[in-house]
Motif scaffolding. Structure first.
Motif, PDB file in Angstrom:
ATOM      1  N   LEU A  48      36.365  44.507  40.810  1.00  0.00           N
ATOM      2  CA  LEU A  48      35.743  43.784  39.709  1.00  0.00           C
ATOM      3  C   LEU A  48      35.535  42.308  40.014  1.00  0.00           C
ATOM      4  O   LEU A  48      34.970  41.592  39.189  1.00  0.00           O
ATOM      5  N   ALA A  49      35.973  41.842  41.155  1.00  0.00           N
ATOM      6  CA  ALA A  49      35.829  40.428  41.504  1.00  0.00           C
ATOM      7  C   ALA A  49      35.714  40.300  43.014  1.00  0.00           C
ATOM      8  O   ALA A  49      36.111  41.199  43.763  1.00  0.00           O
ATOM      9  N   LEU A  50      35.155  39.193  43.432  1.00  0.00           N
ATOM     10  CA  LEU A  50      35.084  38.888  44.851  1.00  0.00           C
ATOM     11  C   LEU A  50      36.461  38.494  45.369  1.00  0.00           C
ATOM     12  O   LEU A  50      37.264  37.887  44.654  1.00  0.00           O
ATOM     13  N   CYS A  51      36.735  38.832  46.611  1.00  0.00           N
ATOM     14  CA  CYS A  51      37.976  38.394  47.229  1.00  0.00           C
ATOM     15  C   CYS A  51      37.965  36.871  47.369  1.00  0.00           C
ATOM     16  O   CYS A  51      36.921  36.265  47.615  1.00  0.00           O
ATOM     17  N   ASP A  52      39.134  36.272  47.182  1.00  0.00           N
ATOM     18  CA  ASP A  52      39.239  34.810  47.181  1.00  0.00           C
ATOM     19  C   ASP A  52      39.339  34.212  48.573  1.00  0.00           C
ATOM     20  O   ASP A  52      39.427  32.992  48.704  1.00  0.00           O
ATOM     21  N   TRP A  53      39.356  35.042  49.614  1.00  0.00           N
ATOM     22  CA  TRP A  53      39.537  34.506  50.958  1.00  0.00           C
ATOM     23  C   TRP A  53      38.305  33.726  51.399  1.00  0.00           C
ATOM     24  O   TRP A  53      37.174  34.157  51.200  1.00  0.00           O
ATOM     25  N   VAL A  57      50.169  31.746  47.139  1.00  0.00           N
ATOM     26  CA  VAL A  57      50.302  33.110  47.653  1.00  0.00           C
ATOM     27  C   VAL A  57      50.838  34.063  46.596  1.00  0.00           C
ATOM     28  O   VAL A  57      50.348  35.199  46.465  1.00  0.00           O
ATOM     29  N   ASP A  58      51.819  33.631  45.813  1.00  0.00           N
ATOM     30  CA  ASP A  58      52.444  34.531  44.855  1.00  0.00           C
ATOM     31  C   ASP A  58      51.617  34.761  43.598  1.00  0.00           C
ATOM     32  O   ASP A  58      52.007  35.546  42.734  1.00  0.00           O
ATOM     33  N   THR A  59      50.459  34.106  43.461  1.00  0.00           N
ATOM     34  CA  THR A  59      49.612  34.297  42.284  1.00  0.00           C
ATOM     35  C   THR A  59      48.258  34.904  42.610  1.00  0.00           C
ATOM     36  O   THR A  59      47.402  35.000  41.727  1.00  0.00           O
ATOM     37  N   ILE A  60      48.034  35.302  43.867  1.00  0.00           N
ATOM     38  CA  ILE A  60      46.766  35.928  44.229  1.00  0.00           C
ATOM     39  C   ILE A  60      46.685  37.284  43.539  1.00  0.00           C
ATOM     40  O   ILE A  60      47.519  38.157  43.762  1.00  0.00           O
ATOM     41  N   GLN A  61      45.672  37.485  42.730  1.00  0.00           N
ATOM     42  CA  GLN A  61      45.567  38.655  41.870  1.00  0.00           C
ATOM     43  C   GLN A  61      44.764  39.763  42.527  1.00  0.00           C
ATOM     44  O   GLN A  61      43.813  39.512  43.276  1.00  0.00           O
ATOM     45  N   HIS A  81      48.125  42.743  38.484  1.00  0.00           N
ATOM     46  CA  HIS A  81      49.245  42.654  39.417  1.00  0.00           C
ATOM     47  C   HIS A  81      48.888  41.760  40.612  1.00  0.00           C
ATOM     48  O   HIS A  81      47.743  41.775  41.086  1.00  0.00           O
ATOM     49  N   PRO A  82      49.845  41.015  41.138  1.00  0.00           N
ATOM     50  CA  PRO A  82      49.590  40.231  42.350  1.00  0.00           C
ATOM     51  C   PRO A  82      49.660  41.118  43.585  1.00  0.00           C
ATOM     52  O   PRO A  82      50.247  42.209  43.561  1.00  0.00           O
ATOM     53  N   ILE A  83      49.067  40.642  44.664  1.00  0.00           N
ATOM     54  CA  ILE A  83      49.113  41.428  45.905  1.00  0.00           C
ATOM     55  C   ILE A  83      50.445  41.233  46.618  1.00  0.00           C
ATOM     56  O   ILE A  83      50.812  42.060  47.457  1.00  0.00           O
TER      57      ILE A  83
END
Length: 288
Positions: A255-260, A174-178, A191-193
């Motif tokens: 610039l990227a797809l969401c990781d969910w 969770v703390d590294t989701i960009q 920055h992380p969310i």
């Protein structure tokens, strides 16, 4: 007399003043904020080029980068792209897109294939062989000797997150989701969310059910990072995977797809943890 000076152009017709680039913006009614020019990649299994798109169910899909004649593609493999969203159906045009998995020479070919698709698979297989021979491609090899007793990590590598009353599987802790937004320098935001200036979620144990009108799994409880107590706007920020700064900048593209990834306990069973990550693990010593 030459009219070049009065027209503002050089002798070859090019403008005398340098062209000023305009900043592209995402339309407010666009179904996707993703910048398409940055989503080309290469398959890690075969090395051939692919284009990433978002499906209607918010899952990513890799498509072959070129359109094909729809008559040469099986009906079940026909896709079309509308407003940046990939749809698994035929839109009635003579051209269509095809999933890369259907063409990937590193995977078994689905049946039946038309002669044109089979020829395209052979062409990609030759390109893969060329990459392997030159050492450009190193396909991932599965770990055949995993440790017999691997300790359960206290920090889930792919946690389950509950937001907007939907469970998602994150791609990283969770703390590294960009943040996926584009900066003014046209780079991805670093920055992380999970920001110290914004409220955070809480770890909780919930029943390990598969969903609506489905049987419960025998695991009992599973750890979930709960965000449902946050405001609707804050949950949307997490769903769009944006830091607080870019959540307030609707004009910035992605610039990227969401990781969910929508969580499915039957498919993601190995990511279920039965205790909270914040719980300390105590070792018991045997008494003499």
């Amino acid at each position: 007399m030459s009219s070049t000076a009065s027209s503002g152009r050089r002798w070859d017709g090019t403008p005398a003043r340098p062209h000023r680039q305009r900043t592209l913006r995402v339309a407010h009614d666009s179904p996707t904020r993703l910048v398409r020019s940055t989503q080309s990649s290469r398959c890690r299994d075969c090395g051939n080029r692919i284009d990433w798109y978002t499906r209607t169910d918010n899952r990513p899909v890799s498509l072959h980068p070129h359109e094909l004649d729809a008559t040469t593609v099986p009906v079940a493999s026909r896709w079309h792209v509308s407003s940046g969203i990939a749809h698994p159906a035929d839109d009635g045009t003579p051209w269509c897109r095809i999933p890369h998995l259907t063409l990937c020479p590193a995977h078994a070919a689905p049946t039946p294939l038309t002669p044109q698709i089979a020829a395209l698979r052979r062409h990609l297989a030759l390109h893969t062989r060329r990459l392997l021979d030159t050492g450009t491609l190193t396909p991932p090899t599965p770990d055949t000797n995993p440790p017999a007793t691997a300790p359960e990590p206290c920090r889930p590598a792919r946690p389950i997150v509950l937001l907007l009353h939907t469970r998602y599987l994150a791609a990283q802790p969770v703390d590294t989701i960009q943040c996926v937004a584009q900066t003014r320098q046209r780079h991805r935001c670093a920055h992380p969310i999970l920001s110290p200036s914004a409220p955070a979620g809480t770890w909780t144990l919930v029943p390990a059910t598969t969903g609506h009108r489905q049987l419960a799994l025998p695991d009992g409880l599973m750890a979930v990072y709960d965000l449902t107590h946050l405001t609707y706007a804050e949950q949307l920020r997490w769903r769009h995977q944006r830091c607080p700064h870019h959540a307030a900048a609707p004009g910035a593209a992605d610039l990227a797809l969401c990781d969910w990834e929508p969580f499915d306990p039957l498919l993601h069973h190995r990511h279920i943890h039965n205790r909270l990550p914040t719980t300390a693990r105590h070792r018991t010593q045997a008494r003499a």
